[in-house]
Design an enzyme around this catalytic site. Sequence first.
Site, PDB file in Angstrom:
ATOM      1  N   ASP A  37       0.754  -1.132  -0.021  1.00  8.71           N
ATOM      2  CA  ASP A  37       0.060   0.027   0.022  1.00  8.71           C
ATOM      3  C   ASP A  37       0.915   1.376  -0.081  1.00  8.71           C
ATOM      4  OD1 ASP A  37      -1.878  -1.918   0.253  1.00  8.71           O
ATOM      5  OD2 ASP A  37      -2.640  -1.088   2.166  1.00  8.71           O
ATOM      6  N   SER A  86     -36.722  -5.908 -15.548  1.00 13.77           N
ATOM      7  CA  SER A  86     -36.694  -6.461 -14.098  1.00 13.77           C
ATOM      8  C   SER A  86     -36.823  -7.971 -14.305  1.00 13.77           C
ATOM      9  CB  SER A  86     -37.926  -5.982 -13.063  1.00 13.77           C
ATOM     10  OG  SER A  86     -39.050  -6.521 -13.799  1.00 13.77           O
ATOM     11  N   GLU A 116     -26.000 -17.591 -11.586  1.00 14.71           N
ATOM     12  CA  GLU A 116     -25.117 -16.654 -10.992  1.00 14.71           C
ATOM     13  C   GLU A 116     -25.900 -16.148  -9.508  1.00 14.71           C
ATOM     14  OE1 GLU A 116     -25.284 -13.263 -13.644  1.00 14.71           O
ATOM     15  OE2 GLU A 116     -24.282 -14.250 -15.267  1.00 14.71           O
ATOM     16  N   LYS A 118     -27.556 -13.825  -6.937  1.00 16.02           N
ATOM     17  CA  LYS A 118     -28.309 -12.647  -7.242  1.00 16.02           C
ATOM     18  C   LYS A 118     -28.023 -11.984  -6.055  1.00 16.02           C
ATOM     19  CE  LYS A 118     -33.347 -11.553  -7.101  1.00 16.02           C
ATOM     20  NZ  LYS A 118     -33.003  -9.964  -6.860  1.00 16.02           N
ATOM     21  N   ASP A 120     -27.601  -8.800  -3.674  1.00 15.55           N
ATOM     22  CA  ASP A 120     -28.713  -7.866  -3.154  1.00 15.55           C
ATOM     23  C   ASP A 120     -28.137  -6.502  -3.057  1.00 15.55           C
ATOM     24  OD1 ASP A 120     -31.207  -7.362  -2.139  1.00 15.55           O
ATOM     25  OD2 ASP A 120     -30.916  -8.423  -0.278  1.00 15.55           O
ATOM     26  N   ARG A 139     -31.167   2.613 -11.947  1.00 14.32           N
ATOM     27  CA  ARG A 139     -32.221   1.757 -12.602  1.00 14.32           C
ATOM     28  C   ARG A 139     -33.356   2.651 -13.082  1.00 14.32           C
ATOM     29  NH1 ARG A 139     -36.249  -2.121 -11.802  1.00 14.32           N
ATOM     30  NH2 ARG A 139     -36.865  -2.729 -13.726  1.00 14.32           N
ATOM     31  N   TYR A 230     -22.793  -7.876 -14.814  1.00  5.28           N
ATOM     32  CA  TYR A 230     -23.224  -9.202 -15.042  1.00  5.28           C
ATOM     33  C   TYR A 230     -23.838  -9.379 -16.525  1.00  5.28           C
ATOM     34  CZ  TYR A 230     -27.085  -7.384 -12.535  1.00  5.28           C
ATOM     35  OH  TYR A 230     -28.206  -6.577 -12.124  1.00  5.28           O
ATOM     36  N   LYS A 318     -35.305 -17.307  -5.873  1.00  3.12           N
ATOM     37  CA  LYS A 318     -34.918 -16.738  -4.593  1.00  3.12           C
ATOM     38  C   LYS A 318     -35.028 -17.794  -3.341  1.00  3.12           C
ATOM     39  CE  LYS A 318     -37.027 -12.797  -4.320  1.00  3.12           C
ATOM     40  NZ  LYS A 318     -36.532 -11.189  -3.737  1.00  3.12           N
ATOM     41  N   CYS A 412     -62.446  -7.219  26.114  1.00  5.66           N
ATOM     42  CA  CYS A 412     -61.681  -6.606  25.245  1.00  5.66           C
ATOM     43  C   CYS A 412     -60.476  -5.767  26.120  1.00  5.66           C
ATOM     44  CB  CYS A 412     -62.465  -5.440  24.517  1.00  5.66           C
ATOM     45  SG  CYS A 412     -61.482  -4.246  23.490  1.00  5.66           S
ATOM     46  N   CYS A 415     -61.664  -1.861  25.804  1.00  8.58           N
ATOM     47  CA  CYS A 415     -62.817  -1.163  26.545  1.00  8.58           C
ATOM     48  C   CYS A 415     -63.731  -2.214  27.418  1.00  8.58           C
ATOM     49  CB  CYS A 415     -63.673  -0.958  25.383  1.00  8.58           C
ATOM     50  SG  CYS A 415     -64.489  -1.980  24.432  1.00  8.58           S
ATOM     51  N   CYS A 428     -63.788  -7.391  19.052  1.00  9.90           N
ATOM     52  CA  CYS A 428     -64.606  -6.744  20.043  1.00  9.90           C
ATOM     53  C   CYS A 428     -65.855  -5.916  19.137  1.00  9.90           C
ATOM     54  CB  CYS A 428     -63.625  -5.688  20.714  1.00  9.90           C
ATOM     55  SG  CYS A 428     -64.475  -4.197  21.237  1.00  9.90           S
ATOM     56  N   CYS A 434     -65.131   1.594  21.335  1.00 11.21           N
ATOM     57  CA  CYS A 434     -63.708   1.049  22.025  1.00 11.21           C
ATOM     58  C   CYS A 434     -62.439   2.075  21.604  1.00 11.21           C
ATOM     59  CB  CYS A 434     -63.595  -0.238  21.312  1.00 11.21           C
ATOM     60  SG  CYS A 434     -61.873  -1.171  22.083  1.00 11.21           S
TER      61      CYS A 434
END
Length: 673
Positions: A37, A86, A116, A118, A120, A139, A230, A318, A412, A415, A428, A434
């Site tokens: 570096d 999409s 591949e 996906k 996120d 996009r 991609y 997914k 309830c 009430c 209720c 109420c």
Amino acid sequence: MTEPKPAPPAARIRELRETLRHHSYLYHVRDRPEISDELYDRLFHELEDLEQDHPDLVTPDSPTQRVGGAPLDAFQSIPHTAPMLSLDSAADVPALERFDERLRKALGETVSYVVEPKLDGASVELVYEAGLLTRAATRGDGRRGEDITENVRTIKSVPLSLRTEDRAVPPLLALRAEVIMNLPAFDELNARLLAADAAPFANPRNAAAGALRQLDPKTTAERPLEIYVYDILAIEGRPPPTQVETLEALREWGFPVSQWCRPAKNVEEILAFHSEMEESRDDLAFEIDGIVIKLDDVADRDEVGATSHHPRWAFAFKFPPRKEVTRLLSILPSVGRTGVVTPIAFMRPVELGGVTVSRANLHNREEVARKDIREGDRVRVQRAGDVIPQVIERIEEPGRKRAEPWVMPSKCPSCQTPLLERGPYTFCPNLFDCQAQLAGRIQHLASRNALDIEGLGDETAVLLVREGVIDHLPQLFELDAERLMSLEGFAEKSATNLVCAIAEARETELARFVYGLGIPEVGVAVARELAGHFRSFEDFRAADEETLQSIDGIGPKMSEQITNFLARPEVAVVVDELRSFINPAPPERAGEALAGLRFVLTGGLESMSRGDAKKLLESQGAKVVSSVSKNTNYVVAGENPGSKLERAQTLGVDVLDEAAFRALMNDHGTDVP
Ligand code: IVH
């Protein structure tokens, strides 16, 4: 004849750039640095110094020029080189099998795929002209995005110029890529934000998208982003004939390409990749939410084509939602706005894919009994569809003494009215008196898809009821600023604003009013259908079940709920009184292109007054509001915009300049000069 040698500084500058570019590529793209570096920094400073002495020799693709330029006022909207469609997606094997079958039927049994991960993150377009990065865009709506070139340039793994060593450079190359923030960087950024009293990001995807939408590229540069490329969106010249070769070409041009991509011949191989990736998911330094399957052969892709929003040649398979184990602390009944009493599980907070979850809806008493979930149990939770937390099951703990089974109270909790049962549900019956229901009803009536009263959310509704300011729904329209000012959290300005917003809400559309009544089963879409059909509230109110059922989407169950609700005497009283304040207008027959969208105008426009711009937007069904919130869809920023612009940027709300605003209106058939 040999060419005359360039002057020494020019030659050294060129040499330094090439060296730095190469080592930056080895470090950021190949992850295989060859120099320290320190040496890199020394060479970098040498180049900086030389360029400072010879400003005429600075070129835009010099490694010193990643973070340049002054902060922008707003992002420009620019068209994509080719539409960014999409992806069709599902999380079940049959859907994947159908995708494969469809393609085999169209193309024959020999189809082959590339699979591949996906990623996120945030999808972007990169454009290279004659090998130089000239544009980058979000996009957006798939046809146009925001010009984020300056920000994308700060991402160290994005080549400012294409490598030419292994492959010729096309005159034009438009690419699709995913910008991500890896998890360690994400955690660090959130820690920094928290230390500065700023809101942290919910997940790395939002963090990446947020970083890309900073007006000052210096801020983007401080947020460590990565990119994976991609897809070729457009190319001048011969495109690589397959995805395998596309990925190869992208690597040769110097882009980071996911190392996990590989060919797959059939569903079996796709499923194998899916399981492998799912298993590796937690070990990866970045988030993936599934895999993408693409036809390998580019000519085959052209043959199967695309629908208006997704290509037929690609499919996202997914992962099932994330699961975690935690302890259930208590189960408390909660009264919703329609009176249904729902058991809510309060849990020890747990991270589910980047979001902290501490409560979940247990739906009804039968569900609690069926899963045999008791206070103190260890439970498995998941985020369905990656958003709503659910308790899946309890985990056995042999030898541990458990609490008694949970029972729904008989009265309830709000009430004390005896609760009724309908199927597995408990409710209720005290619709308007109420307190819990009243607060829920106020909030629903004021909500965005109903009367859309700015400044009247959950907490305010509860406050108004708890403090006894409202004990009857229609009193909402009689609120006075003075009374409001006596409440905690209200000052003169906020009180008058709310009173004004309520007064404005009296002019509303029929669909909003119908939805706002909170009739069981009547959501936004049904309310719109009803308004379109009856066009007057009285006609709707008088309709019998048969008439209701003649409307698209309304079946016997819904029509019964509607007529029963409207026939109740206490409902009739409230509705009559509401009608004395509100006279809802029938839907317009045309010009609803922007219906449901919320705009904020700031700064001066050159071609029209703000008032005219407002009218124009409203003529297309848009709503123009005065302050920017995360519910705002667009901020139109003219000359000298105020703090609203800043707020839009912080919240990541889309900003349109005047040209983009005019283009949008023209797109929707409103002729703007
Ligand atoms: S291909 C038209 N490949 O997932 C097909 N998309 O949920 C273009 N994504 O908007 C998409 N990794 O931003 C493709 N390897 C990958 C991807 C990928 C992530 C994103 C992409 C898309 C989103 C759809």
